[in-house]
Write a protein that holds these residues in place. Structure first.
Motif, PDB file in Angstrom:
ATOM      1  N   GLY A 280       0.826  -1.205   0.000  1.00  0.00           N
ATOM      2  CA  GLY A 280       0.000   0.000   0.000  1.00  0.00           C
ATOM      3  C   GLY A 280       0.856   1.249   0.000  1.00  0.00           C
ATOM      4  O   GLY A 280       0.574   2.224  -0.711  1.00  0.00           O
ATOM      5  N   ASN A 281       1.925   1.219   0.779  1.00  0.00           N
ATOM      6  CA  ASN A 281       2.850   2.341   0.830  1.00  0.00           C
ATOM      7  C   ASN A 281       3.513   2.565  -0.526  1.00  0.00           C
ATOM      8  O   ASN A 281       3.632   3.690  -1.013  1.00  0.00           O
ATOM      9  N   MET A 282       3.938   1.478  -1.163  1.00  0.00           N
ATOM     10  CA  MET A 282       4.626   1.582  -2.445  1.00  0.00           C
ATOM     11  C   MET A 282       3.697   2.122  -3.531  1.00  0.00           C
ATOM     12  O   MET A 282       4.068   3.021  -4.294  1.00  0.00           O
ATOM     13  N   LEU A 283       2.488   1.595  -3.613  1.00  0.00           N
ATOM     14  CA  LEU A 283       1.545   2.059  -4.629  1.00  0.00           C
ATOM     15  C   LEU A 283       1.164   3.513  -4.405  1.00  0.00           C
ATOM     16  O   LEU A 283       1.010   4.286  -5.356  1.00  0.00           O
ATOM     17  N   SER A 284       1.013   3.889  -3.145  1.00  0.00           N
ATOM     18  CA  SER A 284       0.713   5.280  -2.837  1.00  0.00           C
ATOM     19  C   SER A 284       1.855   6.191  -3.269  1.00  0.00           C
ATOM     20  O   SER A 284       1.627   7.285  -3.800  1.00  0.00           O
ATOM     21  N   GLY A 285       3.085   5.728  -3.074  1.00  0.00           N
ATOM     22  CA  GLY A 285       4.231   6.513  -3.493  1.00  0.00           C
ATOM     23  C   GLY A 285       4.275   6.709  -5.002  1.00  0.00           C
ATOM     24  O   GLY A 285       4.582   7.797  -5.494  1.00  0.00           O
TER      25      GLY A 285
END
Length: 433
Positions: A280-285
């Motif tokens: 989730g963190n990576m996709l948000s980034g």
């Protein structure tokens, strides 16, 4: 019109710089590839220690305390490592550091498997944390150096900040899953052993790429930056305090998810659950760097923490794997905006001569928050179960949000409008090619 951090510049006529343009920066790949290999182990360190020590002692509280010692040592030493790298050069700091880290990890593994006295585990944890190589801040500093040549390339700095956040989180997608798989299917020490080996190999490769490292102060870039600490800037202190909250999410989630997986009788599910959180963190980034924002990074920082606090408030009440995975994913979505905005603000707050040190203060703050969260969540999980451990991220993010709301004015850029890089730090246009 004078610009502030939250007053976006009007640049609609100019094409938005994207990831494709960023990755075409000359010699960027020469430090990106070894840099990725060298920082991958960082995502494996805490979970590797927790799983090994819990196996040998039977206590998540003890495992969390040993891991926390590592985190505290890193938090205290990382800024000094960054300051030294600014002064004498990254390679001269990295080579002895990665050698010391590999030796310390080997000692910690040997002591744990030999059922050595508990104090020896803490003693080995100190140099293990103190010697963690600060690859992420060093890569960010190399980006800033590579892109500082002209206003055209300087506009790519926010895109670089987003790219680095995505890279960091990609390691946290892979690292915990890999470490958990090695610990549960190969040997309880395999995850931590792989961390030490990868750090040694990747760190030496990264250190060998000397052509792209920032020019050290000892080479004549100025004595003023050598005397002043990045922490003397009030905005850096506010960001460091806020980043403690992100650390509590990482640490609290790692221990509490491991305890939750143990409670339901499926320890192997821990890795995938944490991987979903990091995904989730990576996709948000990725999305964050692709959007042309109408609001400045200060406001986005506050919004990111607000969303993170809201999600953290629900974790303790969850009992099912699918729902916990969903909430973990949503929590991850909120972390990247906070991280990217904070790292972007650093470029507007500090002088280039203190940039690596400033980045390491933020990284060290995350490590310190993670260390505290691992300790507290471990004790709570031992005494009251995994649900109690999930209260730690809520407390940490809530306090960080209060700090940001109280001291937003400290995040105004130094010398805004006087250099392309400073101005770009709060305009932040970025888009995907």
């Amino acid at each position: 019109m004078s610009h502030t951090v939250d007053s976006p510049a009007v640049e609609t006529a100019a094409p938005r710089p994207g990831y494709g343009q960023l990755l075409r920066t000359p010699r960027a790949w020469t430090f990106l590839v070894p840099g990725f290999a060298a920082r991958q182990p960082f995502a494996m360190l805490t979970i590797g220690i927790v799983l090994l020590i819990q196996h040998t002692t039977g206590s998540y509280g003890t495992a969390g305390a040993v891991a926390a010692t590592t985190g505290v040592a890193m938090a205290l030493c990382a800024p000094q490592s960054g300051k030294l790298a600014d002064r004498v050069g990254q390679a001269r700091v990295l080579v002895p550091g990665v050698l010391a880290h590999a030796a310390s990890v080997a000692a910690l593994i040997a002591l744990a498997l030999a059922d050595a006295p508990l104090w020896t585990l803490f003693a080995a944890a100190v140099p293990t944390g103190a010697s963690v190589p600060q690859i992420g801040p060093m890569v960010r500093s190399r980006w800033a150096t590579a892109l500082a040549g002209s206003p055209g390339t300087a506009r790519l700095l926010p895109t670089a900040a987003a790219f680095e956040s995505v890279t960091d989180e990609f390691t946290f997608v892979i690292g915990p899953v890999l470490a958990t798989a090695l610990c549960t299917t190969v040997h309880p020490a395999a995850g931590l052993g792989a961390e030490g080996a990868l750090t040694l190999a990747g760190g030496l490769l990264f250190a060998a790429r000397r052509a792209t490292q920032p020019r050290p102060l000892s080479a004549g870039t100025g004595a003023r930056g050598a005397r002043a600490s990045a922490l003397s800037v009030s905005g850096v202190r506010v960001l460091a305090a806020a980043f403690l909250g992100i650390g509590t999410v990482f640490g609290g989630m790692q221990v509490s998810l491991a305890a939750f997986a143990e409670e339901i009788g499926s320890p192997a599910v821990n890795g995938p659950l944490y991987g979903v959180f990091a995904a989730g963190n990576m996709l948000s980034g990725l999305a964050f760097g692709a959007i042309t924002w109408k609001t400045g990074p200060r406001r986005r920082l506050v919004l990111g923490y607000g969303g993170l606090t809201l999600i953290a408030a629900t974790l303790w009440a969850v009992h099912s794997v699918p729902l916990l995975a969903l909430l973990g994913f949503l929590a991850g979505l909120c972390i990247a905006p906070a991280l990217i905005s904070g790292y972007t603000l650093v470029d507007a707050l500090v002088e280039p001569s203190a940039r690596t040190e400033a980045f390491t203060w933020l990284t060290g703050a995350v490590a310190l928050g993670q260390a505290a969260a691992v300790t507290v969540a471990g004790r709570l999980a031992d005494a009251h179960g995994a649900r109690a451990g999930f209260l730690v991220p809520l407390a940490g993010t809530g306090l960080a949000l209060i700090v940001l709301l109280s001291f937003q004015s400290k995040l105004l850029p130094r010398g805004a409008g006087h250099s392309a890089i400073r101005a770009m730090g709060h305009r932040e246009p970025a888009a995907v090619d």
